[in-house]
Design an enzyme around this catalytic site. Sequence first.
Site, PDB file in Angstrom:
ATOM      1  N   GLU A 164       0.824  -1.210   0.000  1.00  0.00           N
ATOM      2  CA  GLU A 164       0.000   0.000   0.000  1.00  0.00           C
ATOM      3  C   GLU A 164       0.859   1.262   0.000  1.00  0.00           C
ATOM      4  O   GLU A 164       2.067   1.206   0.251  1.00  0.00           O
ATOM      5  CB  GLU A 164      -0.914   0.024   1.228  1.00  0.00           C
ATOM      6  N   GLY A 306       6.618   0.125   3.692  1.00  0.00           N
ATOM      7  CA  GLY A 306       5.352  -0.098   3.003  1.00  0.00           C
ATOM      8  C   GLY A 306       5.602  -0.339   1.532  1.00  0.00           C
ATOM      9  O   GLY A 306       6.629  -0.903   1.144  1.00  0.00           O
ATOM     10  N   GLU A 307       4.669   0.075   0.704  1.00  0.00           N
ATOM     11  CA  GLU A 307       4.659  -0.059  -0.756  1.00  0.00           C
ATOM     12  C   GLU A 307       4.990  -1.465  -1.250  1.00  0.00           C
ATOM     13  O   GLU A 307       5.500  -1.647  -2.360  1.00  0.00           O
ATOM     14  CB  GLU A 307       5.571   0.982  -1.426  1.00  0.00           C
ATOM     15  N   GLY A 308       4.705  -2.479  -0.428  1.00  0.00           N
ATOM     16  CA  GLY A 308       4.918  -3.859  -0.832  1.00  0.00           C
ATOM     17  C   GLY A 308       6.367  -4.300  -0.794  1.00  0.00           C
ATOM     18  O   GLY A 308       6.688  -5.392  -1.285  1.00  0.00           O
TER      19      GLY A 308
END
Length: 340
Positions: A164, A306-308
């Site tokens: 996300e 974050g951001e995978g």
Amino acid sequence: MSQATSRPFDDIRALVAGMPGPDQAAVEAVRARDAELTKPRGSLGRMEHLVEWLAAWQGKGKPTVARPLVAVFAGSHGVTARGVSAFPDAVNRQMLENFAAGGAAINQICAAYGLGFKVFDLAIDMPTKDFTVEPAMAERDCVATMAFGMEAIAGGTDLLGIGEMGIGNTTCAAAIYAALYGGDPAHWVGRGTGVDDEGLARKVAAVEAGLALHREHLADPLEVLARLGGREICAMAGAILAARAERVPVVIDGYVATAAAAVLHALDPRALDHCLAAHVSAEGAHRDVLERIGKTPLLALGMRLGEGSGAGLAMGIVKAAHACHTEMATFDQANVSRGA
């Protein structure tokens, strides 16, 4: 329940109730091949269990990692008006452009491990409502966003990583955890993008205000999601559910992605059986959450991006485990003597 009195959340509950289970025959097929490979039994440790996990949830004795995908869901949040982030909301759009240009950390991780990458823009220029004064989303909007997230597995994905991006979303995740698990709200709040002590105090105050405002509705995990969450958290929950229905194993990223998983686990503890926790984040009380949902993280690298990013790294290990299982020679092929 009649059609006239059904609610959007009823559709989600029906999906949860109809979840398929693991394919034990596929697991046994993997174990049979593993026993023939040129290594001592059990010597690859958890790597061997990763292949069994793939087989169980793909329903295939010869599991594949042909089309792995990291899906990043991006949303914006009204609660940022409370000063809960060190970065302005403008970063949301800027980071989407950075993803598109290949400039983010997750772009490099996916390139390094041969993973597909896709970003889902969840009305990034239209923040959800400030949950300290009203529900972040209406029930129908929450479910519609979950349905949008279900599209992540379209196109033949056989391993899904979820991540996300959204300024303010660690505050939403902390509020979800506090609502689901109780205790001191401050326990669940971390520094997110790096807020100072005053910013941290504002985050705690926002979570406390949200819990107080919505306290009459927080016994239902789906109400927790709609009232305190964000569109990216809804979409990740939808992606997890769709993956289960379509037999796609899921790798969950960090603190915020796990909030989507925690909501589903609160609905039914079996809902995450097809999921792997990529890593334990340095953010908030992530380790506590993982213990509550019964997941042992694959990695512990002190990450909180974050951001995978953690999901992508873990998927690289899953790919390596799969390659060992499928490409390693058997004792007979290599003319290697078996152990006693």
